[in-house]
Design a protein around this motif. Structure first.
Motif, mmCIF file in Angstrom:
data_model
loop_
_atom_site.group_PDB
_atom_site.id
_atom_site.type_symbol
_atom_site.label_atom_id
_atom_site.label_comp_id
_atom_site.label_asym_id
_atom_site.label_seq_id
_atom_site.Cartn_x
_atom_site.Cartn_y
_atom_site.Cartn_z
ATOM 1 N N GLN A 248 -6.334 -2.973 -16.402
ATOM 2 C CA GLN A 248 -4.956 -3.436 -16.622
ATOM 3 C C GLN A 248 -4.702 -3.718 -18.099
ATOM 4 O OE1 GLN A 248 -2.564 -3.401 -14.456
ATOM 5 N NE2 GLN A 248 -3.795 -2.963 -12.646
ATOM 6 N N VAL A 249 -5.712 -4.246 -18.791
ATOM 7 C CA VAL A 249 -5.564 -4.486 -20.233
ATOM 8 C C VAL A 249 -5.378 -3.166 -20.977
ATOM 9 C CG1 VAL A 249 -6.770 -5.297 -22.302
ATOM 10 C CG2 VAL A 249 -6.830 -6.656 -20.213
ATOM 11 N N SER A 276 12.861 -4.116 -12.042
ATOM 12 C CA SER A 276 11.949 -4.799 -12.964
ATOM 13 C C SER A 276 11.594 -6.167 -12.414
ATOM 14 C CB SER A 276 12.597 -4.945 -14.339
ATOM 15 O OG SER A 276 13.794 -5.679 -14.237
ATOM 16 N N ALA A 277 10.358 -6.569 -12.645
ATOM 17 C CA ALA A 277 9.877 -7.887 -12.225
ATOM 18 C C ALA A 277 8.819 -8.340 -13.213
ATOM 19 C CB ALA A 277 9.302 -7.817 -10.814
ATOM 20 N N TRP A 278 8.832 -9.611 -13.545
ATOM 21 C CA TRP A 278 7.897 -10.116 -14.541
ATOM 22 C C TRP A 278 6.453 -10.015 -14.062
ATOM 23 C CZ3 TRP A 278 4.621 -14.004 -13.181
ATOM 24 C CH2 TRP A 278 4.946 -14.749 -12.043
ATOM 25 N N TRP A 279 6.251 -9.999 -12.718
ATOM 26 C CA TRP A 279 4.894 -9.977 -12.203
ATOM 27 C C TRP A 279 4.360 -8.557 -12.012
ATOM 28 C CZ3 TRP A 279 5.487 -7.205 -7.865
ATOM 29 C CH2 TRP A 279 6.697 -7.285 -7.178
ATOM 30 N N GLN A 280 5.155 -7.556 -12.352
ATOM 31 C CA GLN A 280 4.727 -6.176 -12.150
ATOM 32 C C GLN A 280 3.506 -5.874 -13.020
ATOM 33 O OE1 GLN A 280 7.483 -3.044 -13.332
ATOM 34 N NE2 GLN A 280 7.177 -2.061 -11.365
ATOM 35 N N LEU A 281 2.485 -5.284 -12.435
ATOM 36 C CA LEU A 281 1.240 -5.019 -13.154
ATOM 37 C C LEU A 281 1.452 -3.959 -14.231
ATOM 38 C CD1 LEU A 281 -1.334 -4.965 -10.220
ATOM 39 C CD2 LEU A 281 -0.992 -6.756 -11.922
ATOM 40 N N PRO A 282 0.675 -4.046 -15.321
ATOM 41 C CA PRO A 282 0.798 -3.051 -16.403
ATOM 42 C C PRO A 282 0.615 -1.625 -15.914
ATOM 43 C CG PRO A 282 -0.497 -4.915 -17.148
ATOM 44 C CD PRO A 282 -0.254 -5.118 -15.677
ATOM 45 N N GLN A 283 -0.233 -1.423 -14.902
ATOM 46 C CA GLN A 283 -0.463 -0.072 -14.399
ATOM 47 C C GLN A 283 0.829 0.550 -13.881
ATOM 48 O OE1 GLN A 283 -2.912 0.275 -10.858
ATOM 49 N NE2 GLN A 283 -3.831 2.158 -11.634
ATOM 50 N N ALA A 284 1.606 -0.238 -13.145
ATOM 51 C CA ALA A 284 2.872 0.271 -12.611
ATOM 52 C C ALA A 284 3.870 0.527 -13.735
ATOM 53 C CB ALA A 284 3.448 -0.720 -11.601
ATOM 54 N N ARG A 285 3.930 -0.378 -14.715
ATOM 55 C CA ARG A 285 4.831 -0.187 -15.848
ATOM 56 C C ARG A 285 4.458 1.063 -16.640
ATOM 57 N NH1 ARG A 285 7.542 -5.050 -17.480
ATOM 58 N NH2 ARG A 285 7.034 -6.790 -16.106
ATOM 59 N N LEU A 286 3.166 1.251 -16.863
ATOM 60 C CA LEU A 286 2.707 2.420 -17.619
ATOM 61 C C LEU A 286 3.041 3.708 -16.878
ATOM 62 C CD1 LEU A 286 1.119 3.666 -19.986
ATOM 63 C CD2 LEU A 286 -0.961 3.336 -18.632
ATOM 64 N N HIS A 287 2.824 3.711 -15.562
ATOM 65 C CA HIS A 287 3.098 4.918 -14.784
ATOM 66 C C HIS A 287 4.572 5.295 -14.881
ATOM 67 C CE1 HIS A 287 2.846 7.881 -11.598
ATOM 68 N NE2 HIS A 287 3.837 7.270 -10.961
ATOM 69 N N TRP A 288 5.454 4.292 -14.766
ATOM 70 C CA TRP A 288 6.880 4.602 -14.853
ATOM 71 C C TRP A 288 7.240 5.116 -16.248
ATOM 72 C CZ3 TRP A 288 10.692 2.585 -18.026
ATOM 73 C CH2 TRP A 288 11.990 3.032 -17.751
ATOM 74 N N ARG A 289 6.701 4.512 -17.286
ATOM 75 C CA ARG A 289 7.011 4.970 -18.644
ATOM 76 C C ARG A 289 6.480 6.371 -18.881
ATOM 77 N NH1 ARG A 289 6.802 1.095 -23.823
ATOM 78 N NH2 ARG A 289 8.764 0.540 -22.801
ATOM 79 N N GLU A 290 5.298 6.663 -18.364
ATOM 80 C CA GLU A 290 4.724 8.002 -18.528
ATOM 81 C C GLU A 290 5.588 9.055 -17.845
ATOM 82 O OE1 GLU A 290 0.539 10.351 -17.424
ATOM 83 O OE2 GLU A 290 0.836 8.250 -16.840
ATOM 84 N N VAL A 291 5.997 8.758 -16.597
ATOM 85 C CA VAL A 291 6.847 9.706 -15.869
ATOM 86 C C VAL A 291 8.180 9.898 -16.588
ATOM 87 C CG1 VAL A 291 8.160 10.028 -13.729
ATOM 88 C CG2 VAL A 291 5.794 9.270 -13.630
#
Length: 394
Positions: A248-249, A276-291
C-alpha cells in the motif's frame, strides 16, 4: 487497583486490535487455518488480560457469589491461551494435513484435562477470603489451591518453553519477515518466562519458606506478561500484515508520482470517477488513476506528432542520455505537445502517428511513472519541447 486494571485493559485492547486487523476479511480468514488460529490465540490472550484485571475479578466474584471465582476462570483462560499458541505454531510450521491435525488434537488433549483439574482443585480448596491481586502468594500454602496455582504455572511454562525452542529452531531455517516474526515471538516468550513465570515461581516458593516476596508477583509479573504478550502478537502479525502494508505504501508513492502526468491529461479522460472516500486504500486510488490515464492517452493519440518525438529524441541523445531514457524524454515531449494542442481545441493530425508509448507496452504502473517523471524534468526538456513545437507547427 484501578490503575493496574487500566494498564491490563489497555494491553488487552492493543493485543486484540491485531486480531481485528487480521479479520478485516472474515470469510477469507475463517477458511484459512493459520489466520483463524492466529486470531483465536490473540483473542484468548486479550481475554486473559481482561479476566486478570482486579476490577474484572471483583465483578466476576460479585456476580457469581463465589469468592475468588475469577481465579480459576483466569487460570483456565491462560491454559487455553497456552494451548492456542501451540496450535498456532503447529499451523504456522505446516506439513501434511493429517500430521497437523494429529498434533492439534494432542495439544487439546493435554490442556483440556489441565483446565478441568484447575476447576476441581479450586472447588476442593478453601478460598473464602477474596484476593484480587495476590491470590497466588496468599494461598500458596493452602491445600488444593497450592496445587492449582502450580498446575496453571506449569501448563503455561510448558507452552512458552516449547515456543522458545521451536522459534530458535525454525528461525535457523527461514529468512526475511518470517524470521523477524519468530524472533519477536521468541523475545516475547522469553520475557514471559523470565518476567512473569520466574517471578511467580519465586514469590510462591518464598511463601513456602516463610518469606515475603509478594511484590514480584503483584508488581513485576503483570507488566512483564503484558509486554511479552504484545511482542508475541507483533511477531505473529508482522509476517502477515507487513507485506500488505508495504504494498500500500508503494501504491501511494506511485499514485503521487503519477500526479504530474494526471494533471496534464486529466481533461481528456472519460473514465467514470468512483465515489471518493477518505478511507479508500491507495491500491484502489492508484488503479483508478492508472485506468484514467490510459483512457486519456488513447484520447490524445490522434495528436501525437512523430516529428516532435524524433526531434526531442535527437536532442536527448545529444545530451548523452541512454536509449531508454531518451525514448521516455521524447515521448514526454510528444505527449506535452499533444496535450497543449488538444487543450487548445486544435484539429488532430491528418495522418495519425500510430506510435505506441512505452507505458502502454508494459504492465503495471512503472512505465506511466517514468513518463510522469519525464514531464517534470529540468527546464532543458521544456526548451526542447518548445523548440520542436515551433519547428513542426510554426
Amino acid at each position: 487497583m484501578a490503575r493496574v486494571s487500566l494498564v491490563v485493559y489497555l494491553a488487552a485492547g492493543l493485543f486484540g486490535l491485531s486480531a481485528v486487523v487480521l479479520l478485516r476479511r472474515p470469510r477469507t480468514a475463517v477458511r484459512d487455518p493459520l489466520t483463524l488460529s492466529t486470531c483465536v490465540a490473540i483473542v484468548l490472550g486479550s481475554l486473559v488480560f481482561v479476566c486478570s484485571a482486579p476490577l474484572t475479578l471483583a465483578a466476576v466474584n460479585r456476580l457469581t457469589g463465589v469468592p475468588n471465582f475469577g481465579a480459576p476462570l483466569t487460570y483456565g483462560m491462560l491454559c487455553a491461551y497456552s494451548c492456542s499458541l501451540l496450535i498456532l505454531l503447529i499451523h504456522w510450521r505446516g506439513g501434511p494435513r493429517a500430521q497437523v491435525r494429529r498434533m492439534v488434537l494432542r495439544s487439546i488433549a493435554a490442556y483440556v484435562p489441565l483446565i478441568a483439574a484447575i476447576v476441581v482443585l479450586f472447588a476442593l480448596g478453601d478460598a473464602r477470603t477474596e484476593r484480587l491481586t495476590d491470590l497466588d502468594t496468599y494461598y500458596a500454602n493452602t491445600p488444593y489451591l497450592r496445587e492449582m496455582i502450580l498446575l496453571y504455572l506449569i501448563g503455561h511454562s510448558a507452552a512458552t518453553v516449547t515456543m522458545c525452542t521451536l522459534c530458535v529452531k525454525w528461525s535457523r531455517e527461514v529468512t526475511g519477515l518470517l524470521r523477524s516474526g519468530l524472533r519477536l515471538i521468541l523475545a516475547g516468550s522469553l520475557l514471559d518466562v523470565l518476567g512473569f513465570q520466574l517471578t511467580k515461581y519465586t514469590a510462591v516458593a518464598a511463601r513456602w519458606t516463610g518469606h515475603d516476596l509478594d511484590a514480584l508477583s503483584t508488581q513485576v509479573a503483570p507488566p512483564m506478561a503484558s509486554l511479552g504478550a504484545l511482542l508475541c502478537s507483533a511477531g505473529f502479525v508482522l509476517p502477515r500484515l507487513l507485506p500488505a502494508v508495504l504494498a500500500q505504501v508503494r501504491d501511494l508513492r506511485d499514485y503521487r508520482r503519477l500526479g504530474p502526468l494526471w494533471s496534464r491529461v486529466r481533461f481528456v479522460s472519460t473514465a467514470p470517477k468512483p465515489p471518493s472516500a477518505w478511507w479508500q486504500l491507495p491500491q484502489a486510488r492508484l488503479h483508478w488513476r492508472e485506468v484514467s490515464i490510459h483512457d486519456a492517452l488513447l484520447g490524445l493519440a490522434p495528436y501525437f506528432d512523430d516529428l516532435v518525438r524524433e526531434q526531442a529524441l535527437a536532442a536527448a541523445r545529444d545530451e548523452g542520455r541512454g536509449a531508454h531514457q531518451a525514448r521516455i524524454a521524447a515521448e514526454a515531449a510528444m505527449l506535452a505537445d499533444a496535450a497543449r494542442r488538444a487543450a487548445a481545441r486544435q484539429e488532430p493530425l491528418r495522418t495519425p502517428s500510430g506510435y505506441r508509448l512505452h507505458a502502454t507496452e508494459v504492465s503495471g504502473t512503472g512505465g506511466l511513472v517514468e513518463l510522469a517523471q519525464a514531464l517534470v524534468r529540468p527546464a532543458a526538456d521544456g526548451a526542447v519541447t518548445d523548440k520542436t513545437v515551433r519547428t513542426s507547427h510554426g
